[in-house]
Every structure is written in C-alpha cells, then in structure tokens.
Scaffold this active site. Sequence first.
Site, PDB file in Angstrom:
ATOM      1  N   CYS A   1      76.643   8.866   2.445  1.00  0.00           N
ATOM      2  CA  CYS A   1      75.314   8.355   2.785  1.00  0.00           C
ATOM      3  C   CYS A   1      74.261   9.426   2.528  1.00  0.00           C
ATOM      4  CB  CYS A   1      75.256   7.922   4.253  1.00  0.00           C
ATOM      5  SG  CYS A   1      73.653   7.229   4.715  1.00  0.00           S
TER       6      CYS A   1
ATOM      7  N   ASP B   1      76.138   4.377   0.942  1.00  0.00           N
ATOM      8  CA  ASP B   1      74.866   3.879   1.467  1.00  0.00           C
ATOM      9  C   ASP B   1      73.841   4.927   1.044  1.00  0.00           C
ATOM     10  OD1 ASP B   1      72.709   2.929   2.852  1.00  0.00           O
ATOM     11  OD2 ASP B   1      73.580   3.143   4.849  1.00  0.00           O
TER      12      ASP B   1
END
Length: 645
Positions: free
Chosen positions: A597, A642
């Site tokens: 992420c 992400d």
Amino acid sequence: MEDRLLIYWFFFRKKPEPVPEMKPFTPVTQQIRETSFIEKMKKTNRNVVVFYGSQTGTAEEFANRLAKDAQRYGMKGMPTDPEEYDMSELSRLKEIPNSMAVFCMATYGEGDPTDNAQEFYDWMQGTDDDLAGVNFAVFGLGNKTYEHFNATGKYTDKRLAELGGNRVFDLGLGDDDSNLEEDFISWKEQFWPAVCEFFGVEATGEDSSIRQFELVVHNDINMNEVYTGEMGRLKSFQTQKPPFDSKNPFLATVTGNRKLNEGGNRHLMHIELDITDSKIRYDSGDHVAVYPTNDAAVVNRIGERLGVDLDTVISLKNLDEESNKKHPFPCPTTYRTALTHYLDINNTPRTNVLFELAQYASDPQEQENMRKMASASPEGKALYHSWVLDSERNILAILEDLPSLNPPIDHLCELLPRLQARYYSIASSSKVYPTSIHICAVVIEYTTKTERVFKGVATNWLKNKEVTDNGHKHTVPMYVRRSQFRLPFKPSNPIIMIGPGTGIAPFMGFIQERAWQKEQGKEVGETILYFGCRHKNEDFLYQQELEEFERAGVLTQLNVAFSRDQEHKIYVQHLLKKNKEQLWKLIHSNNAHIYVCGDARNMARDVHTAFYEIAEEVGSLTHTQAVDYFKKLMTKGRYSQDVWS
C-alpha cells in the site's frame, strides 16, 4: 485525482429573466431510466453517441467535449452513461445513417472497468451479437504506473472489433501519469479529420462556442427549495436516510483528530468518524470516500474578482431538453454553494476551459495566449504546460494573472469540473471499531512557482475539523467503497504487509483484526509489517500502537526503514532483500499473502523488483519465471496492491 472541446464560438448572451419557480434538481438515480438510446437518438436527430466509463468524472468530461465537438462537423452528439441504457441495442446503431459510437473508457483499480461501465463490460464479455455496420472509436484513460495500463479501453476496442464493429479511428491511450489532457487533445486532433474522411463530411467552419446550459436567476424563491451542498436529495443532510452511497452520503461526526508525527514540517493526522446508527458496514481494506468543501477564502476571492453577489440563487438549465443531465450540479443553488461544494476550483483548468473563456479577455494578447494554450500546436502545448501545469495556476490564479479576463460567472460555473469525493484507505477494523472509521492522511501544503501557497482541498478541510469541548461537532459527508484488498480467508495464513508513510493505513485495520482473531481463540499465522518513514523521532506513525502489538505477539515482526536517519537512504525494499530467505519460505512454502500500500510510481515498483530478485536469488528462478510467478500470485489473490500515484 481528470479537457475540453475545441469549439469556436460566437453568440449573443441575453440577460437572464427571473423565474418564480423551478423544479428542484433531480439526481440521476431518481430519474426515469430510458432503455433505448437508439430511439432517443432517432427522436432527437443525433448520429454520434459518446459513451463514458468514468470513476472520477474525467472520462465523462471528455465525452461531453467530443459530443459538443461533433457540431463543428455537421453531426449531432449525445454524451451517454452506459449504465442508464440497454447496451445490447448497440447492434441497432447501423439503423441510423452516418452514425458512430465513441467510447471514453477509464480503467480503475487493478485493470477493472469503472462502476458505471461494469454492466457494459460484462455484456461485452458474454455477448455474441453481430456488430457489423456499427462504426466505433475508443479513447482509453489510464495511468502507466499501474500494471494493467488502460486495460478497459484496450479490451473495449479489441472486443468491439471482434464482434464485427468497424473501427473508424485507432485506439487512443491517455496516460494520467504523464499528461492526460495533452494525450486527449492530440488524439482528438487526428480523430476528427479521420471521421470527416470516413463519412465524407467537412468542418462547418463555424468558430463558435456553444453553451450547454442557460442561466436562470431566482429572485423570489422559497429557500427550503435551494440546495446547500447536498449531493442528491434536497435536505438529505437534515433528514438522513440509509442506504448511504455517492448520491446520498452519511454525515459522520468527527470524534478524533490528532497529529501523528512528532516533528518535521509536515502534518500527518489520524481522523476518527462516528458512523453510529448509519447502518454502514465495512471490512478491513475498504475505502472511505469523503466529500470535501473548497476554502471559503478562495471562493470569496473569486466572487470579488468577478464582482458578483455569490448569494444569488440560480439554476443552470440544460438547453437540450432531451438530455438526462438537466443541470451540471444540484440546482437551484447559490454561486457560493456551487463554488464551495460542487465545483473544482483548486486544480489547474483544462485547455477547453481556457479556450471557452478566452473570448472574455479584452486584451488581444491575453486572448491569443489563452487560445494558443488550448491548441494542439507544439508551442501552445509548451505554453500550457509551463504557464498552467508547471506553475500550478488554478482558476483564481488565472483570473488574477490575466487582468483583462472577465467571464460571466455562470459560464465559468458551466465549464469547471465537479469537485470529486476523496478516497482514503480505512485505518481501522470493524471487528474492533464497528461504529467508527479511521483515516490516516498527510496534509498537502506547499509553495508553487508563482509563490502562491497550494493547499490540498480535502486534507486541509479535514485538518481543520478539530474536536472541541464547546459542544460544536464537525461533520464529514462520507460513504464506504468496497475493495478487493482483503485479509486471507484463513487466519492461519501468514501475511506480509508493506506500507511506508500513510500506506500504513489499511494495515492498522489488518493488525487490529488479527489481534481480534487471536482473542477469539483462532490460530493466527505470522503477521509481518514493513513500514518506512523519514526519521524515527519525527514520523514513525502509530509507533506506540505497533510496538504494543509486537509485544503482545500479534505483530510477529516489525521492520521499519528510517530513510533519512543515516547517510545512505534505506527504504522498505532494502529491508525485504535483507530478509530474503525468510520471505521466500513464507511465500513459496507457507502460502503467505503479500499486501502493498502506498505510492505506485516508485515504491510499489521497487517492491515488485525486490520480490523478483528474491525469487531469482533464493528460489533460483530466471527473471521471466520470477515475473510470471508473482503474476500468478496476483491472479490467485495472494499479492494485493492498494496504491496511488
């Protein structure tokens, strides 16, 4: 974070007449759906339909510009949301002489279609309809920092051709990591001549701008009928009704707002939103969307610069009565509300805005420069890039730096794009915080080349929502967007989390959930975190919580890269390589799931490369085999990202 039509124009502007009463804005979700876009095209004598798959509004904006452009070539365009129509009617397009379908398709997530294009995408995958005689062209919107660059645009172009469609012009690929606007302009400048040649038509030669909306001023209106920032239903913020989504956000109370970093010149913050009684459910890894408002000082300065009363109640009414889009934003409302809640006034305007506003510059040189910046010429592109993009001039800066430019505020409001929701990875677990959603974000603020201070709209707005003891409660319009970023179904699977900076956000939720699973008596696999920040004593986010999770045995390994605490910078990918044997065993033998992420442009790529090297050095794979190995992990859902750019 997403332009405009080179339509030349001349028109007589009538003074708006006051209208005593007007129907309130009806959100699209409440409008009656039409199933046949073909019948609508026939009824309104149109021969170009421009479909858009849009998540943030950019593809829709491009579609509007193309539809508007068609008039320059004696054609009539119709921008269309595929979600509102039965797309199986596409094969009937050949019933309309000299017709064409154009698709502006954005790619979202991991190569996915946008929400509004999902049904159309599914239809393309499953249909065997014969599209012979259907003329089409596709422009894709993507970002090269992501692995599946422009996957939706590429698939749409390929699939329509496979079904027998007739490609009028080559697929255009816009790259938001470079200059999406320039890519679109360049494609469009070649697209229209190809259309002219294909259909045997010529440009009409009308260098005229065509207004889409007319101004209606409400001098005598019940203020209960005026929108004050609602996204859909009038008074929806006063009387909240679930379900809550993009058209009907929930007003969550801010119950926590604290600075996370100890020093440095940045402001990293932890925000807590109360969702009690909202019936909103979320899972670790989901995103929370918030609707920010623009800086009131900037709004006021625009009003002062243009010499208008911002509290005038107005409506912008579509001149095309057949259009599903009756207004560009909820109407009736005031200029102040439109500029505060509905319009993007902070970002750099796209070229079509400059072109359409150029006529209002009384200085010939300023007018010429504005038109030049909207052209496809190398000189014009360079000027737009340096004067607008590199200098980061928003609409207020442009108005301030072009003193002869005095556009009517209603036309400005028509041209500016909508202010979009901002998405944040949720930094909490609903198992631990069922009535609260946490956000971790960095406040954006810096000085531009023109010595102006640029402030990020959403982060500065959130920063100012302080929790006080005086009884005043700040609220945030929000909803939850589901994600595929999920913990393993089996808690016993090991997880490897890589999240420097605010990329730590979803992993706070993951770690909280693993702690909860452990409390429930479940067997929980190894939970390993690789976090990175600049300095240990400044921006080690959630240090106390993470060290406590490590002491409790929930976080089995906490690896932190402090990039600037030594002479040579150390990043998370360096720590991965340091622990390569352990990591390869977890991945290859123990079925570990990998999560990344944060920054897509550099960090995610460097982490990718580190894993390839680990597979090559420890697993004895060739580079090609290593790339294929991790692609398969992605397909299986064992390597999830992400990331943003």
